[in-house]
Write a protein that holds these residues in place. Structure first.
Motif, mmCIF file in Angstrom:
data_model
loop_
_atom_site.group_PDB
_atom_site.id
_atom_site.type_symbol
_atom_site.label_atom_id
_atom_site.label_comp_id
_atom_site.label_asym_id
_atom_site.label_seq_id
_atom_site.Cartn_x
_atom_site.Cartn_y
_atom_site.Cartn_z
ATOM 1 N N GLY A 88 0.782 -1.226 0.000
ATOM 2 C CA GLY A 88 0.000 0.000 0.000
ATOM 3 C C GLY A 88 0.818 1.284 0.000
ATOM 4 N N SER A 89 2.140 1.173 -0.115
ATOM 5 C CA SER A 89 2.978 2.373 -0.135
ATOM 6 C C SER A 89 2.913 3.030 -1.510
ATOM 7 N N GLU A 90 3.259 4.333 -1.553
ATOM 8 C CA GLU A 90 3.291 5.020 -2.835
ATOM 9 C C GLU A 90 4.296 4.343 -3.753
ATOM 10 N N LEU A 91 3.934 4.222 -5.016
ATOM 11 C CA LEU A 91 4.787 3.552 -5.990
ATOM 12 C C LEU A 91 4.976 4.468 -7.190
ATOM 13 N N PRO A 92 6.082 5.226 -7.219
ATOM 14 C CA PRO A 92 6.331 6.061 -8.402
ATOM 15 C C PRO A 92 6.347 5.196 -9.658
ATOM 16 N N LEU A 93 5.746 5.708 -10.704
ATOM 17 C CA LEU A 93 5.510 4.924 -11.914
ATOM 18 C C LEU A 93 6.198 5.576 -13.103
ATOM 19 N N ARG A 94 6.730 4.734 -13.986
ATOM 20 C CA ARG A 94 7.268 5.223 -15.248
ATOM 21 C C ARG A 94 6.143 5.152 -16.272
ATOM 22 N N ILE A 95 5.784 6.308 -16.828
ATOM 23 C CA ILE A 95 4.711 6.367 -17.819
ATOM 24 C C ILE A 95 5.331 6.617 -19.183
ATOM 25 N N ASN A 96 5.149 5.656 -20.082
ATOM 26 C CA ASN A 96 5.640 5.799 -21.446
ATOM 27 C C ASN A 96 4.743 6.730 -22.258
ATOM 28 N N LEU A 97 3.434 6.589 -22.050
ATOM 29 C CA LEU A 97 2.460 7.357 -22.818
ATOM 30 C C LEU A 97 1.168 7.454 -22.018
ATOM 31 N N LEU A 98 0.558 8.629 -22.006
ATOM 32 C CA LEU A 98 -0.704 8.840 -21.295
ATOM 33 C C LEU A 98 -1.618 9.666 -22.173
ATOM 34 N N GLN A 99 -2.795 9.120 -22.456
ATOM 35 C CA GLN A 99 -3.765 9.808 -23.295
ATOM 36 C C GLN A 99 -5.143 9.732 -22.669
ATOM 37 N N VAL A 100 -5.978 10.717 -23.002
ATOM 38 C CA VAL A 100 -7.370 10.755 -22.554
ATOM 39 C C VAL A 100 -8.256 10.741 -23.787
ATOM 40 N N GLU A 101 -9.286 9.907 -23.743
ATOM 41 C CA GLU A 101 -10.226 9.832 -24.867
ATOM 42 C C GLU A 101 -10.871 11.194 -25.087
ATOM 43 N N GLY A 102 -10.883 11.637 -26.332
ATOM 44 C CA GLY A 102 -11.469 12.922 -26.676
ATOM 45 C C GLY A 102 -10.454 14.051 -26.753
ATOM 46 N N ILE A 103 -9.220 13.808 -26.292
ATOM 47 C CA ILE A 103 -8.154 14.802 -26.396
ATOM 48 C C ILE A 103 -7.113 14.251 -27.357
ATOM 49 N N ASP A 104 -6.849 14.974 -28.416
ATOM 50 C CA ASP A 104 -5.943 14.485 -29.457
ATOM 51 C C ASP A 104 -4.481 14.496 -29.037
ATOM 52 N N GLU A 105 -4.139 15.338 -28.071
ATOM 53 C CA GLU A 105 -2.748 15.453 -27.656
ATOM 54 C C GLU A 105 -2.349 14.342 -26.676
ATOM 55 N N ILE A 106 -1.063 14.035 -26.673
ATOM 56 C CA ILE A 106 -0.507 13.125 -25.671
ATOM 57 C C ILE A 106 -0.243 13.960 -24.427
ATOM 58 N N LEU A 107 -0.785 13.541 -23.274
ATOM 59 C CA LEU A 107 -0.650 14.337 -22.057
ATOM 60 C C LEU A 107 0.701 14.156 -21.385
ATOM 61 N N LEU A 108 1.193 12.929 -21.337
ATOM 62 C CA LEU A 108 2.512 12.646 -20.780
ATOM 63 C C LEU A 108 3.215 11.659 -21.687
ATOM 64 N N GLU A 109 4.530 11.812 -21.777
ATOM 65 C CA GLU A 109 5.306 10.891 -22.599
ATOM 66 C C GLU A 109 6.706 10.749 -21.996
ATOM 67 N N ASP A 110 7.119 9.496 -21.822
ATOM 68 C CA ASP A 110 8.447 9.169 -21.285
ATOM 69 C C ASP A 110 8.768 9.926 -19.996
ATOM 70 N N THR A 111 7.908 9.762 -18.998
ATOM 71 C CA THR A 111 8.146 10.376 -17.692
ATOM 72 C C THR A 111 8.517 9.293 -16.693
ATOM 73 N N ILE A 112 9.394 9.639 -15.770
ATOM 74 C CA ILE A 112 9.883 8.686 -14.780
ATOM 75 C C ILE A 112 9.468 9.154 -13.392
ATOM 76 N N ASP A 113 9.123 8.195 -12.552
ATOM 77 C CA ASP A 113 8.812 8.443 -11.136
ATOM 78 C C ASP A 113 7.651 9.410 -10.925
ATOM 79 N N ILE A 114 6.538 9.143 -11.549
ATOM 80 C CA ILE A 114 5.309 9.911 -11.347
ATOM 81 C C ILE A 114 4.533 9.249 -10.218
#
Length: 153
Positions: A41-67
């Motif tokens: 249950g501890s916080e787990l920083p995550l590596r996000i390669n790509l993050l998108q939301v349906e209905g938004i054409d832009e990529i919100l996050l790309e190649d981020t470490i320790d989010i």
């Protein structure tokens, strides 16, 4: 006697000068998702390669470490948000529904819309928990968005 009279006069002046209503708005339009370890249950920083939301054409996050968390503005005209995560654990989809409720603050302040009733309707993650079902702002620090959903990997 003179000090007492001045004190009373000061409090009367203070009382009548406070005629503006206190309009404390608590409605927020941001959804915060935090990432946690499924084992302890501890916080787990995550590596996000790509993050998108349906209905938004832009990529919100790309190649981020320790989010540790992400915050999404919701569409006030809609009642659902679908988010696509490409992380170090694979590709996952999260769909969240929410409701809109109008709340009267006062006659002088008017109404505000509260987004609440948050529920996860689809998730590809190991485990997801609705932690706070309302998108209200933090009363003590209005710029802070309260965590709504916890994702466990």
């Amino acid at each position: 006697m003179k000090n007492t009279f001045l004190s009373i006069l000061f409090f009367i002046a203070l009382f009548f000068s406070c005629d503006e209503p206190d309009c404390i708005l608590q409605g927020g339009t941001s959804l915060r998702i935090g990432f946690y370890n499924v084992l302890d249950g501890s916080e787990l920083p995550l590596r996000i390669n790509l993050l998108q939301v349906e209905g938004i054409d832009e990529i919100l996050l790309e190649d981020t470490i320790d989010i540790e968390f992400v915050v999404f503005p919701i569409d006030p005209a809609d009642n659902q948000i679908t988010i696509y995560f490409d992380t170090e654990f694979g590709t996952d989809t999260l769909t969240v529904n929410y409701k809109k409720t109008a709340r009267l603050i006062s006659e002088d302040c008017g109404t505000e819309v509260i987004y609440n009733g948050i529920e996860v309707v689809r998730s590809d993650f190991d485990s997801v928990r609705v932690f706070n079902a309302s998108m209200e702002t933090n009363f003590l620090n209005p710029t802070t968005v309260n965590e709504n959903i916890r994702v466990y990997n």
